[in-house]
Motif scaffolding. Structure first.
Motif, PDB file in Angstrom:
ATOM      1  N   CYS A   1      61.200   4.051  51.650  1.00 42.28           N
ATOM      2  CA  CYS A   1      60.966   3.654  50.340  1.00 42.28           C
ATOM      3  C   CYS A   1      60.929   2.179  50.222  1.00 42.28           C
ATOM      4  O   CYS A   1      61.839   1.614  51.026  1.00 42.28           O
ATOM      5  CB  CYS A   1      61.839   4.505  49.254  1.00 42.28           C
ATOM      6  SG  CYS A   1      61.906   6.177  49.253  1.00 42.28           S
TER       7      CYS A   1
ATOM      8  N   GLY B   1      64.742   7.064  43.781  1.00 40.26           N
ATOM      9  CA  GLY B   1      65.561   7.812  44.606  1.00 40.26           C
ATOM     10  C   GLY B   1      66.811   7.143  45.284  1.00 40.26           C
ATOM     11  O   GLY B   1      66.700   5.931  45.399  1.00 40.26           O
TER      12      GLY B   1
ATOM     13  N   CYS C   1      57.005   7.235  50.758  1.00 40.60           N
ATOM     14  CA  CYS C   1      57.658   7.968  49.853  1.00 40.60           C
ATOM     15  C   CYS C   1      56.345   8.180  48.860  1.00 40.60           C
ATOM     16  O   CYS C   1      55.743   7.289  48.650  1.00 40.60           O
ATOM     17  CB  CYS C   1      58.853   7.301  49.184  1.00 40.60           C
ATOM     18  SG  CYS C   1      59.179   8.099  47.415  1.00 40.60           S
TER      19      CYS C   1
ATOM     20  N   ARG D   1      56.530   8.795  45.848  1.00 41.99           N
ATOM     21  CA  ARG D   1      57.117   8.421  44.453  1.00 41.99           C
ATOM     22  C   ARG D   1      56.641   6.844  44.301  1.00 41.99           C
ATOM     23  O   ARG D   1      56.101   6.408  43.300  1.00 41.99           O
ATOM     24  CB  ARG D   1      58.531   8.805  44.189  1.00 41.99           C
ATOM     25  CG  ARG D   1      58.911   8.331  42.923  1.00 41.99           C
ATOM     26  CD  ARG D   1      60.493   8.592  42.665  1.00 41.99           C
ATOM     27  NE  ARG D   1      60.682   9.948  42.618  1.00 41.99           N
ATOM     28  CZ  ARG D   1      61.981  10.622  42.437  1.00 41.99           C
ATOM     29  NH1 ARG D   1      63.066   9.787  42.625  1.00 41.99           N
ATOM     30  NH2 ARG D   1      61.966  11.916  42.420  1.00 41.99           N
TER      31      ARG D   1
END
Length: 84
Positions: free
Chosen positions: A14, A20, A44, A46
């Motif tokens: 990330c 996270g 990731c 996200r």
């Protein structure tokens, strides 16, 4: 320089603004998204860290290589020929 955090327990890396929060003991730091991917981590979904890991020169070179490969450049030569 932005550091990328890779989580060894999940195999995901990330960018720092990602919401996270893994345990610090499970995190390995890389200076680039490419380095994290080369070590076997995936991006990731996200935070999409690969979006911010581009310099204009690298992106142009990579895009050109991908275009050449898609056009069949590796059908007639090897990786060294593509690099040339």
């Amino acid at each position: 320089m932005e550091a990328f955090q890779a989580v060894v327990t999940t195999g995901i890396y990330c960018a720092p603004p990602c919401p996270g929060r893994p345990l610090t003991s499970n995190v390995v730091t890389f200076t680039s998204a490419a380095g994290a991917e080369a070590a076997g981590f995936r991006a990731c979904h996200r935070c999409r860290p690969y979006r911010g890991d581009r310099s204009p020169a690298t992106s142009e070179l990579v895009c050109r290589a991908i275009d050449l490969i898609a056009a069949g450049a590796l059908d007639e030569t090897d990786e060294a020929g593509l690099a040339a």
